[in-house]
Design a protein around this motif. Structure first.
Motif, PDB file in Angstrom:
ATOM      1  N   ILE A  89       4.278  -1.286   9.587  1.00 19.86           N
ATOM      2  CA  ILE A  89       5.715  -1.202   9.337  1.00 19.86           C
ATOM      3  C   ILE A  89       5.955  -0.571   7.971  1.00 19.86           C
ATOM      4  CG2 ILE A  89       7.822  -2.564   9.004  1.00 19.86           C
ATOM      5  CD1 ILE A  89       6.733  -4.527  11.074  1.00 19.86           C
ATOM      6  N   THR A  90       6.874   0.377   7.931  1.00 20.24           N
ATOM      7  CA  THR A  90       7.277   1.140   6.749  1.00 20.24           C
ATOM      8  C   THR A  90       6.126   2.001   6.235  1.00 20.24           C
ATOM      9  OG1 THR A  90       8.671  -0.765   6.184  1.00 20.24           O
ATOM     10  CG2 THR A  90       8.595   1.028   4.614  1.00 20.24           C
ATOM     11  N   PRO A  91       5.725   3.025   7.006  1.00 20.83           N
ATOM     12  CA  PRO A  91       4.635   3.900   6.570  1.00 20.83           C
ATOM     13  C   PRO A  91       5.010   4.709   5.334  1.00 20.83           C
ATOM     14  CG  PRO A  91       5.697   4.788   8.531  1.00 20.83           C
ATOM     15  CD  PRO A  91       6.271   3.419   8.316  1.00 20.83           C
ATOM     16  N   GLN A  92       4.031   4.881   4.469  1.00 19.27           N
ATOM     17  CA  GLN A  92       4.227   5.629   3.224  1.00 19.27           C
ATOM     18  C   GLN A  92       3.304   6.853   3.213  1.00 19.27           C
ATOM     19  OE1 GLN A  92       6.449   4.415   0.498  1.00 19.27           O
ATOM     20  NE2 GLN A  92       7.207   3.197   2.203  1.00 19.27           N
ATOM     21  N   GLY A  93       2.295   6.819   2.350  1.00 22.07           N
ATOM     22  CA  GLY A  93       1.406   7.958   2.237  1.00 22.07           C
ATOM     23  C   GLY A  93       0.448   8.073   3.408  1.00 22.07           C
ATOM     24  N   LEU A  94      -0.119   9.270   3.565  1.00 23.19           N
ATOM     25  CA  LEU A  94      -1.110   9.491   4.617  1.00 23.19           C
ATOM     26  C   LEU A  94      -2.144  10.484   4.135  1.00 23.19           C
ATOM     27  CD1 LEU A  94       0.316  11.753   7.487  1.00 23.19           C
ATOM     28  CD2 LEU A  94       1.272  11.670   5.197  1.00 23.19           C
ATOM     29  N   GLY A 102     -15.717  12.285   3.521  1.00 23.52           N
ATOM     30  CA  GLY A 102     -15.034  11.491   4.524  1.00 23.52           C
ATOM     31  C   GLY A 102     -15.509  10.066   4.651  1.00 23.52           C
ATOM     32  N   LYS A 103     -16.414   9.614   3.785  1.00 23.46           N
ATOM     33  CA  LYS A 103     -17.005   8.285   3.955  1.00 23.46           C
ATOM     34  C   LYS A 103     -16.171   7.154   3.364  1.00 23.46           C
ATOM     35  CE  LYS A 103     -21.790   9.887   4.236  1.00 23.46           C
ATOM     36  NZ  LYS A 103     -23.155   9.800   3.650  1.00 23.46           N
ATOM     37  N   LYS A 104     -15.334   7.470   2.386  1.00 23.80           N
ATOM     38  CA  LYS A 104     -14.537   6.439   1.737  1.00 23.80           C
ATOM     39  C   LYS A 104     -13.067   6.845   1.704  1.00 23.80           C
ATOM     40  CE  LYS A 104     -17.949   4.490  -1.490  1.00 23.80           C
ATOM     41  NZ  LYS A 104     -18.251   4.267  -2.937  1.00 23.80           N
ATOM     42  N   LEU A 105     -12.236   5.821   1.807  1.00 20.98           N
ATOM     43  CA  LEU A 105     -10.784   5.979   1.688  1.00 20.98           C
ATOM     44  C   LEU A 105     -10.314   5.100   0.541  1.00 20.98           C
ATOM     45  CD1 LEU A 105      -8.003   6.928   2.962  1.00 20.98           C
ATOM     46  CD2 LEU A 105      -8.049   4.742   4.201  1.00 20.98           C
ATOM     47  N   TYR A 106      -9.523   5.674  -0.376  1.00 19.38           N
ATOM     48  CA  TYR A 106      -8.986   4.931  -1.512  1.00 19.38           C
ATOM     49  C   TYR A 106      -7.479   4.757  -1.326  1.00 19.38           C
ATOM     50  CZ  TYR A 106     -13.465   5.576  -3.838  1.00 19.38           C
ATOM     51  OH  TYR A 106     -14.797   5.528  -4.157  1.00 19.38           O
ATOM     52  N   VAL A 107      -6.999   3.537  -1.548  1.00 16.54           N
ATOM     53  CA  VAL A 107      -5.600   3.196  -1.290  1.00 16.54           C
ATOM     54  C   VAL A 107      -5.006   2.560  -2.540  1.00 16.54           C
ATOM     55  CG1 VAL A 107      -3.999   2.024   0.258  1.00 16.54           C
ATOM     56  CG2 VAL A 107      -6.275   2.677   1.094  1.00 16.54           C
ATOM     57  N   PRO A 125       0.822  -1.220   0.000  1.00 13.07           N
ATOM     58  CA  PRO A 125       0.000   0.000   0.000  1.00 13.07           C
ATOM     59  C   PRO A 125       0.853   1.264   0.000  1.00 13.07           C
ATOM     60  CG  PRO A 125      -0.822  -1.595   1.596  1.00 13.07           C
ATOM     61  CD  PRO A 125       0.473  -2.137   1.089  1.00 13.07           C
ATOM     62  N   ASN A 126       0.400   2.245  -0.783  1.00 11.53           N
ATOM     63  CA  ASN A 126       1.276   3.395  -1.022  1.00 11.53           C
ATOM     64  C   ASN A 126       0.613   4.743  -0.752  1.00 11.53           C
ATOM     65  OD1 ASN A 126       3.635   4.756  -2.040  1.00 11.53           O
ATOM     66  ND2 ASN A 126       2.527   5.093  -3.949  1.00 11.53           N
ATOM     67  N   ALA A 127      -0.330   5.150  -1.592  1.00  8.85           N
ATOM     68  CA  ALA A 127      -0.929   6.483  -1.492  1.00  8.85           C
ATOM     69  C   ALA A 127      -2.401   6.377  -1.106  1.00  8.85           C
ATOM     70  CB  ALA A 127      -0.785   7.227  -2.822  1.00  8.85           C
ATOM     71  N   LEU A 128      -2.916   7.436  -0.475  1.00  9.48           N
ATOM     72  CA  LEU A 128      -4.296   7.430  -0.010  1.00  9.48           C
ATOM     73  C   LEU A 128      -5.003   8.717  -0.383  1.00  9.48           C
ATOM     74  CD1 LEU A 128      -2.459   6.819   3.006  1.00  9.48           C
ATOM     75  CD2 LEU A 128      -4.436   5.347   3.083  1.00  9.48           C
ATOM     76  N   ALA A 129      -6.311   8.621  -0.506  1.00  2.01           N
ATOM     77  CA  ALA A 129      -7.140   9.809  -0.712  1.00  2.01           C
ATOM     78  C   ALA A 129      -8.503   9.557  -0.088  1.00  2.01           C
ATOM     79  CB  ALA A 129      -7.287  10.130  -2.198  1.00  2.01           C
ATOM     80  N   ILE A 160      -2.759   9.060  -6.259  1.00  2.00           N
ATOM     81  CA  ILE A 160      -4.215   9.213  -6.401  1.00  2.00           C
ATOM     82  C   ILE A 160      -4.608  10.595  -5.892  1.00  2.00           C
ATOM     83  CG2 ILE A 160      -4.620   8.123  -4.144  1.00  2.00           C
ATOM     84  CD1 ILE A 160      -7.260   7.006  -5.341  1.00  2.00           C
ATOM     85  N   ALA A 161      -5.603  11.195  -6.560  1.00  2.00           N
ATOM     86  CA  ALA A 161      -6.108  12.508  -6.139  1.00  2.00           C
ATOM     87  C   ALA A 161      -7.604  12.568  -6.384  1.00  2.00           C
ATOM     88  CB  ALA A 161      -5.405  13.628  -6.900  1.00  2.00           C
TER      89      ALA A 161
END
Length: 1002
Positions: free
Chosen positions: A504-509, A159-164, A150-154, A207-208
């Motif tokens: 472990i190994t956090p990326q995007g937030l 606020g109801k959905k999170l895309y990864v 897992p890398n990037a999030l939006a 992702i945006a």
């Protein structure tokens, strides 16, 4: 000796046996997508979607071989194990024939054991037909479980959905987006981004969310398109053309413009967004003025007023400033960061850049990393004593070598586009290396700078007056409060605190619209962390959502479930590769130099170099068929890592405040216990039940071996668009370049493939396409710099093999008696333009062309040469195993002046981007050095020019581009075309070879 050997073997054979059971986990379907949705072009005109196939297969077993140098004892016998004989005689070179038009010599090599490095005297390597016999002189490829990483999030605006995004590993890419219900914290579905009739793995990266419409845009590294997802239905609306290697993207405030970074072409693509939506490309904007400072653009942000786009050139160490007002879309300038630039974010007036080891002066040009500081014109060591010679480069701190590794946040003012302040990790100035047994404050930074507690800042997110930073090496998120109107620049940020993510190994937030929840993608644990945010900005752990492939989630290729986490020894090795948990200062990590298993783009004073000697940080990939390894090829067995970089992350070879024990063995045993304790502490703090065995805690030596298991197992190469999807003109040029690269000089070529084998030779009966020849060439094919070698890893009194708690193996070289192994080139297209071993070549022309070539462009220097004495020669070693004694012309060291130098080599020790300068020290016996060391290092004694680094230098070229006659007057000869005959080639020929190099992949 044998007792220790048996004690260490269980791990290595367990790894091999484990691989038999893991084959099914590594199954990979090289197929077109069956479940892919239809292609609907969202570009104004139709285009042909293309997806790059992974860069495979992995290196075959016959090429995964281990060869190494040897030493002899006082009786002339090859040393094959620990011995009480004090003699450790260096074994020299042998003829390797004519290659690329010049007679070549290579170090005498033997097959060695991959684990211990011990040579087999019966397996001497033929330099023109390398072959090993024993199974212990190979190491097999071990298939790994499929992972999504897992890398990037939006987050959707409500606020109801999170895309990864789920990119997967380089050779085994994923093609999906995980959609998470933020209320129930479960995965609603995985969205497939693959398209029909193409390889499956698109490798989604950034992702945006559209700020005004209900859709998200995802860029795919391995595809020439972006995917658009309806966030109401999670259906793929269509695709639009972007070119390959889209990295990240950002909309303007009203959603009418979209900007995305293009890693392949080092540029930004700008798109007009119309209802529908439709995406029309309106500009391609370079992110720097040259190949170096625009390398690998990734993250980007828009100024508060919407007129300026800022782009972080990760490996170019710069921030591009682009005018986007009125669709101007022009590069204004680049701001020098001076170190790895992992992200850029804007908060009102301030811009923030995350990264590490940016040790230049704010707003000044970049120099080296970990180099001596120059005070009043004198280069000093970190203990304040004079260095004793002029370094090739310098930096702005007293810290040297690995002491200089650290975490940073740099702040710039968007009204001036100049940096105003630098924050560093809170113990940055505390050195255990300056004075043995003491902790010394080097005093490089002020108290208000030293506020960061985490290590390895990877991504940032601004919400209101809070700045959230993922700390990749310490598995945390750190929070700072932003002040728009501080009394002084030091007050721009105030640290609030940090929290382990639980992964472990956090990326995007990403942060929820109400600012109360932080979501973090954790690469190695295949999950997303959910952290609560209090009114004061304090974080609390609230849970984890598994979004990638584990034993509880679907495997996208097999239809069943995946494997449990840390299922192989290689995965356990990766567990410890990026962490700072075991370092002696709680800050350093392998990832500081080998960021994302690539490199950080820096020229580091590390490894086999003397203090002040820069070496380009190597790519930590494609090593599986690339032995002899780093450090002049003397990093022989897989365990040699325990004797090199890992030993600098937690120093015990030299006495320190952490390990003050009197004897070396006592310090090494204390280090082993320290690593066991610190790795266990880290695992307990993370608090995961799936951390067990050596993924929970590990000792120093097992950890080093496990890390190299990961490093050398897969090539981790990226597929190359110029190889897989060239235009007709590009394909024709690449073919012409390959012919020139491959053909020998007598056939009109450059002869490069005589050492960088591209399928033109066999090794162990296998076609060798590794672009190396399993040899260590003596002398090296390029001129050595003034302070090459004799660094902390040069241990001439030690042997070349590994034994726990014994003196570390010798992996370094001597000054001015050079040896260089032939490096692979298959990831050349994605490397940083800091080429050759010293990193001073910044264009392909500088690599290929000799000095003074008419084909060089303004500001370029040709490095295709060596310089030698015409009045002196020297024997290269003590022992030639009964063969002829190899005596070669004495090498003459070079250095590079600062870019401000006017051509007379007066301004030295700067950024090394100025004229090439040649030492005119004479080869007379040197006085004042260590006689015992000299006796071991130099068969005929040490010479004055081995001091290497005096200011007694002259320019290589006059200002008109001709060779300086002062060289011949001082009995110095310049030999051109030493790493390929190119002086007879035309400009078109050089461009063709350049295109071929840029097209390479596995």
């Amino acid at each position: 000796m044998h007792t220790t050997k048996r004690a260490r073997r269980p791990l290595r054979w367990a790894v091999l046996l484990g691989s038999i059971g893991m084959v099914v986990l590594g199954t990979w379907a090289f197929r077109s997508s069956d479940a892919a949705g239809p292609v609907k072009s969202l570009s104004p005109v139709a285009f042909v979607p293309q997806v790059l196939a992974p860069s495979l297969p992995e290196a075959p077993f016959p090429l995964r071989l281990f060869t190494g140098a040897v030493k002899t004892d006082s009786g002339g016998r090859i040393i094959t194990g620990p011995t009480a004989d004090p003699a450790k005689n260096l074994v020299g070179a042998e003829a390797a024939g004519v290659r690329a038009g010049l007679e070549r010599f290579t170090k005498i090599l033997f097959g060695i054991d991959y684990f211990t490095g011990r040579p087999d005297p019966g397996t001497r390597i033929d330099p023109n037909a390398p072959r090993v016999n024993s199974g212990s002189q190979h190491w097999p490829f071990v298939p790994q479980p499929f992972r999504s990483w897992p890398n990037a999030l939006a987050v959707t605006p409500d606020g109801k959905k999170l895309y990864v995004t789920l990119p997967g590993r380089e050779g085994y890419p994923d093609n999906r987006i995980a959609v998470v219900d933020t209320a129930t914290r479960r995965v609603l579905r995985w969205v497939d981004l693959s398209v029909p009739s193409q390889p499956v793995g698109t490798r989604p990266a950034g992702i945006a969310m559209s700020p005004v419409n209900a859709y998200a845009v995802v860029v795919n590294q391995y595809a020439n398109f972006a995917s658009v997802i309806d966030t109401g239905t999670d259906a793929v609306l269509g695709q639009f053309e972007t070119g390959f290697y889209g990295e990240d993207l950002v909309f303007n405030a009203n959603g009418t413009r979209l900007y995305l970074t293009d890693r392949f072409k080092d540029q930004v693509r700008a798109f007009k967004v119309d209802p529908g939506p439709k995406f029309t490309q309106i500009a391609q904007i370079p992110t720097g003025e040259n190949d170096l400072n625009r390398a690998n653009p990734r993250d980007l942000a828009i100024s508060t007023d919407g007129t300026t786009l800022y782009v972080a050139n990760t490996l170019g160490h710069t921030i591009a400033v682009i005018n986007i007002a009125g669709d101007a879309n022009t590069l204004v300038r680049t701001m020098p960061v001076g170190g790895l630039s992992t992200d850029v974010k804007i908060a009102g007036r301030w811009g923030f850049v995350s990264g590490q080891s940016t040790n230049n002066v704010l707003n000044a040009h970049e120099t080296g990393h970990g180099m001596p500081k120059i005070v009043n014109g004198v280069a000093i060591r970190n203990n304040g004593a004079p260095l004793g010679y002029t370094p090739v480069m310098s930096d702005a701190t007293r810290a040297t070598t690995f002491d200089d590794l650290g975490t940073e946040l740099n702040v710039f003012d968007t009204s001036t586009n100049r940096f105003v302040f630098r924050y560093v990790d809170f113990e940055r100035d505390l050195s255990m290396l300056a004075v043995p047994g003491e902790i010394v404050d080097l005093g490089d930074h002020t108290a208000d700078q030293k506020i960061i507690h985490g290590s390895g800042p990877e991504q940032m997110f601004v919400k209101g007056n809070l700045l959230f930073v993922t700390q990749l090496h310490s598995d945390k998120v750190e929070v700072f409060r932003i002040n728009q109107n501080p009394g002084s620049p030091g007050g721009i940020l105030t640290r609030i605190g940090d929290q382990f993510t639980g992964g472990i190994t956090p990326q995007g937030l990403a942060v929820s619209p109400d600012g109360r929840t932080v979501y973090v993608a954790n690469m190695q644990t295949e999950d997303v962390s959910v952290l609560g945010v209090s009114e004061a900005g304090v974080l609390t752990r609230q849970g984890l959502v598994t979004v990638g492939v584990t034993d509880t989630t679907p495997h996208p290729r097999t239809g069943g479930k995946g494997a449990h986490l840390f299922a192989t020894h290689e995965e356990i090795g990766l567990r410890w590769l990026f962490t700072q948990s075991y370092s002696d200062d709680g800050q350093k990590s392998c990832g500081h130099c080998h960021w994302q298993s690539r490199h950080d783009g820096g020229q580091w004073n590390v490894g086999a170099n003397a203090i002040g000697g820069p070496k380009v940080c190597p790519q930590n990939k494609d090593t599986s068929d690339n032995w002899p390894e780093w450090y002049e090829g003397l990093s022989g067995p897989m365990n040699s890592y325990a004797s090199s970089c890992n030993g600098e992350l937690v120093v015990a070879e030299r006495r320190t405040a952490l390990f003050p024990q009197a004897t070396l063995e006592e310090r090494l045993r204390a280090r082993n216990e320290f690593v066991l304790r610190k790795t266990e502490e880290n695992s307990r703090a993370i608090g995961r039940p799936d951390l067990s065995g050596k993924a929970f805690k590990v000792d120093y030596y097992d950890m080093a071996f496990l890390q190299i298991l990961w490093t050398q197992n897969e090539t981790r190469l990226m597929p190359n668009p110029l190889r897989q999807a060239p235009t007709t003109a590009e394909a024709t040029q690449v073919a012409a370049g390959k012919a020139l690269f491959t053909n020998e000089v007598a056939a009109g070529g450059a002869g490069c493939a005589s050492c960088h084998h591209n399928g033109n030779k066999k090794v162990n009966g296998e076609i060798n396409d590794s672009f190396q020849d399993y040899n260590i060439h003596e002398p090296g094919v390029i001129a050595e710099t003034t302070v090459d070698n004799e660094g902390p890893f040069t241990r001439l009194f030690n042997d070349y093999f590994f034994k726990p708690f014994a003196p570390p193996q010798d992996v370094g070289g001597r000054q001015n008696i050079s040896s260089r192994n032939t490096k692979h080139l298959r990831s050349f297209w994605d490397s940083v333009p800091r080429w050759l071993h010293h990193g001073a070549a910044h264009s392909i022309r500088e690599i290929l062309l000799p000095p003074g070539s008419s084909l060089l462009r303004t500001g370029e220097r040709g490095f295709n040469f060596r310089v030698v004495r015409t009045d002196h020669s020297r024997v290269t070693a003590f022992d030639f195993l009964g063969g002829p004694k190899v005596t070669l012309p004495t090498e003459v060291p070079i250095t590079m002046a600062d870019s401000s130098d006017l051509g007379d080599c007066r301004i030295l020790g700067g950024d090394a981007k100025g004229p090439i300068c040649v030492s005119i020290d004479r080869p007379v016996p040197k006085s004042g050095s260590d006689p015992a060391y000299d006796k071991v290092a130099y068969p005929e004694g040490r010479l004055e020019l081995d001091q290497l680094g005096t200011k007694n230098v002259v320019p290589l070229l006059l200002k008109d581009g001709s060779l300086n006659p002062a060289l011949a007057a001082n009995n110095i000869r310049v030999i051109p075309d030493t790493h390929g005959r190119t002086s007879h080639l035309s400009g078109a020929d050089v461009e063709a070879i350049s295109a071929y190099l840029m097209s390479l992949q596995k």
